[in-house]
Design an enzyme around this catalytic site. Sequence first.
Site, mmCIF file in Angstrom:
data_model
loop_
_atom_site.group_PDB
_atom_site.id
_atom_site.type_symbol
_atom_site.label_atom_id
_atom_site.label_comp_id
_atom_site.label_asym_id
_atom_site.label_seq_id
_atom_site.Cartn_x
_atom_site.Cartn_y
_atom_site.Cartn_z
ATOM 1 N N ASP A 272 30.790 -13.073 -40.447
ATOM 2 C CA ASP A 272 29.652 -12.272 -40.281
ATOM 3 C C ASP A 272 29.407 -12.094 -38.448
ATOM 4 O O ASP A 272 28.346 -13.043 -38.335
ATOM 5 C CB ASP A 272 28.220 -12.509 -40.998
ATOM 6 C CG ASP A 272 27.233 -11.756 -40.745
ATOM 7 O OD1 ASP A 272 27.299 -10.580 -39.786
ATOM 8 O OD2 ASP A 272 26.145 -12.303 -41.220
ATOM 9 N N LYS A 279 25.418 -10.557 -33.189
ATOM 10 C CA LYS A 279 24.898 -11.676 -33.294
ATOM 11 C C LYS A 279 25.052 -12.252 -31.865
ATOM 12 O O LYS A 279 25.988 -12.123 -31.284
ATOM 13 C CB LYS A 279 25.338 -12.701 -34.263
ATOM 14 C CG LYS A 279 24.938 -12.575 -35.877
ATOM 15 C CD LYS A 279 25.399 -13.472 -36.593
ATOM 16 C CE LYS A 279 25.021 -13.461 -38.016
ATOM 17 N NZ LYS A 279 23.498 -13.354 -38.230
ATOM 18 N N ASP A 290 29.771 -17.826 -44.296
ATOM 19 C CA ASP A 290 28.884 -16.596 -44.832
ATOM 20 C C ASP A 290 29.421 -16.205 -46.101
ATOM 21 O O ASP A 290 28.827 -15.338 -46.848
ATOM 22 C CB ASP A 290 28.722 -15.337 -43.812
ATOM 23 C CG ASP A 290 27.349 -14.781 -44.062
ATOM 24 O OD1 ASP A 290 26.510 -15.598 -44.551
ATOM 25 O OD2 ASP A 290 27.152 -13.648 -43.534
ATOM 26 N N ASP A 349 23.236 -6.398 -39.132
ATOM 27 C CA ASP A 349 23.371 -7.612 -39.589
ATOM 28 C C ASP A 349 22.802 -8.089 -40.813
ATOM 29 O O ASP A 349 22.996 -9.310 -41.238
ATOM 30 C CB ASP A 349 22.795 -8.636 -38.276
ATOM 31 C CG ASP A 349 23.284 -9.902 -38.091
ATOM 32 O OD1 ASP A 349 24.193 -10.283 -38.993
ATOM 33 O OD2 ASP A 349 22.539 -10.812 -37.432
ATOM 34 N N GLU A 351 23.640 -7.704 -43.754
ATOM 35 C CA GLU A 351 24.712 -6.957 -44.502
ATOM 36 C C GLU A 351 25.011 -7.699 -45.915
ATOM 37 O O GLU A 351 25.375 -6.972 -46.886
ATOM 38 C CB GLU A 351 26.066 -7.149 -43.850
ATOM 39 C CG GLU A 351 26.693 -8.577 -43.924
ATOM 40 C CD GLU A 351 25.938 -9.725 -43.428
ATOM 41 O OE1 GLU A 351 25.241 -9.368 -42.487
ATOM 42 O OE2 GLU A 351 26.114 -10.784 -43.953
ATOM 43 N N ARG A 353 22.666 -8.231 -48.225
ATOM 44 C CA ARG A 353 21.971 -7.448 -49.263
ATOM 45 C C ARG A 353 22.677 -6.178 -49.457
ATOM 46 O O ARG A 353 22.833 -5.634 -50.712
ATOM 47 C CB ARG A 353 20.749 -7.173 -48.779
ATOM 48 C CG ARG A 353 20.374 -6.363 -47.646
ATOM 49 C CD ARG A 353 19.070 -6.491 -47.095
ATOM 50 N NE ARG A 353 18.777 -7.907 -46.333
ATOM 51 C CZ ARG A 353 17.653 -8.307 -45.521
ATOM 52 N NH1 ARG A 353 16.820 -7.489 -45.365
ATOM 53 N NH2 ARG A 353 17.634 -9.387 -44.923
HETATM 54 N N1 BES Z 1 24.530 -14.520 -42.780
HETATM 55 C C1 BES Z 1 23.180 -14.151 -42.305
HETATM 56 C C2 BES Z 1 22.316 -15.196 -42.450
HETATM 57 C C3 BES Z 1 22.268 -16.598 -41.874
HETATM 58 C C4 BES Z 1 21.916 -16.680 -40.431
HETATM 59 C C5 BES Z 1 22.658 -17.762 -42.612
HETATM 60 C C6 BES Z 1 21.935 -18.127 -40.094
HETATM 61 C C7 BES Z 1 22.601 -18.921 -41.992
HETATM 62 C C8 BES Z 1 22.446 -19.036 -40.652
HETATM 63 C C9 BES Z 1 22.704 -12.827 -42.489
HETATM 64 O O1 BES Z 1 23.695 -11.989 -42.905
HETATM 65 C C10 BES Z 1 21.959 -12.134 -41.340
HETATM 66 O O2 BES Z 1 22.421 -12.011 -40.476
HETATM 67 N N2 BES Z 1 20.563 -11.964 -41.659
HETATM 68 C C11 BES Z 1 19.505 -11.620 -40.881
HETATM 69 C C12 BES Z 1 18.866 -10.585 -41.265
HETATM 70 C C13 BES Z 1 17.950 -9.949 -40.454
HETATM 71 C C14 BES Z 1 18.838 -8.903 -39.592
HETATM 72 C C15 BES Z 1 16.939 -9.127 -41.070
HETATM 73 C C16 BES Z 1 18.868 -12.797 -40.072
HETATM 74 O O3 BES Z 1 18.654 -13.766 -40.933
HETATM 75 O O4 BES Z 1 18.701 -12.944 -38.916
HETATM 76 ZN ZN ZN Z 2 25.258 -12.601 -43.467
HETATM 77 MN MN MN Z 3 24.173 -10.808 -40.984
#
Ligand code: BES
Ligand code: ZN
Ligand code: MN
Length: 496
Positions: A272, A279, A290, A349, A351, A353
């Site tokens: 991811d 990111k 991920d 990001d 993604e 969901r």
């Molecule tokens: N895979 C990430 C969530 C994540 C981040 C898990 C760090 C473990 C450690 C997910 O896909 C993500 O990027 N989520 C975003 C959502 C936001 C853009 C609403 C997040 O948590 O920042």
């Molecule tokens: Zn993710």
């Molecule tokens: Mn993500």
Amino acid sequence: MRAQLTHSDDITTLLCDSLVIPFFKDLTLNADSRSINKATGKQLSRLLASDDFSGQLGQTTLLLLPNGIKAQRILLWGLGDKDKLSRQSWSRAADSLAATLNQQKIKHAAILGSLKLPSAVASAWSFQQLVSRINRSSYRYSTTKASVKAKQSTLAKISIVNAKNTTANKRAIKAGIAIGKGINTARELGNLPGNICTPKYLSSEARKLGRQHAGIKTTVLGEKQMKLLEMGSLLSVGHGSVEESQFIIMNYQGGKKSQQPHVLVGKGITFDSGGISLKPGAKMDEMKFDMCGAASVIGTMSAIAEMKLPINVVAVIAAAENMPSSRATKPGDVVTSMSGKTIEVLNTDAEGRLVLCDALTYVERFKPVSVVDIATLTGACIMALGHHATGLLSNNQDLAENLLKAGQDSADRAWQLPLWDEYQKQMESPFADLGNIGAGGAGTITAACFLSQFATKYPWAHLDIAGTAWNQGGGKGASGRPVAMLCQYLMNRSEQ
Ligand code: BES
Ligand code: ZN
Ligand code: MN
């Protein structure tokens, strides 16, 4: 690793590298430890009288080359206060024993199973947990280390000695081995780098499981077939990647054909990057983890097939790589999910969901008794719960409580967050039926709100494992959570 239940009339003649004797803080001897004490000319009681061992929870004290018995070592193992022993503390004590056995390069450990435990942990459960924790501890990552190979664990055999020879105990030891192995399968998949563990790698592992177990049938859908199913949301995530997205279905039939299945859904983002909503660079490497939801689903399927649980379980994995490119989905793009609902992709990001929602629609066809999705979904979950508890959200309180209990039982715990209607409005979009991010805080809850709009036809729970799927720091690596919880959940359900 192998494990067995054994009986020995004269424990002093038992051959093993280490004879493990558990003690509560009261340090009382039972018939077995008394006979060892006698054979060793009271070495045991002298050691107990010294300050070297107090029976504290998790304490281990070694007696090397004891006199008068066949075992090479005696290892005193502390369980703390008898009245305070819980499933959680038993598991901690098991971890500490496992660490000592590994340190001492033990091959065959015989653990005295005749100590009477309090009712909170007694019975087969304690052996299941002990064996699964020890088996878990034998894992070392080495696959991509060419020159400095990690030393492999020497532990090959565990005997539980002089426990009651019941079917429940025998079954528990088998279950412990199967669950430990499932946990390690999940850890290995999680630890593999993104350039090896691609969506296709996950589907080949799932196919392998199908070949290994007569009870499991694996089917894999590629992008063409997903297009035919109109999985526009899932497909939008892999658009920027050269790796083809995969939709994996593993069908385990352990119950009657007519029995409705339990469904597990795993998030399988093999890397991811965030996509166009890229990111930041720090710790981006950790986004190879991920796909730990998917890995936990594969580990759980392997364990339940090995245990031959009398239950039907369908596991699906939505696998994709989230990358930026000129073909990648852009912020503001609107995609149509399999359910027909349109989604404005406000942040590429978010993604997880997007892949899960189509999987949640797909599994309606199985008329499931319950659906549990497992996903490293939100960084916000780490803010809320840190690294000890998995986040749990559900549209069905019975299901939520079953999972919470399974988490307690397996010492792989979850904590519930609310899924109230009030949060749903945060997901509204001016340009689509819903947006993929929620404004105004509670990121873990709004992510679950998004999913709940697709999980309308069955009892459903969502496990956010962002904080629990891997460990950071020195022992960095996939934890194998929540395989233990999921196995326990399905074991409990199969008994109903
Ligand atoms: N895979 C990430 C969530 C994540 C981040 C898990 C760090 C473990 C450690 C997910 O896909 C993500 O990027 N989520 C975003 C959502 C936001 C853009 C609403 C997040 O948590 O920042
Ligand atoms: Zn993710
Ligand atoms: Mn993500």
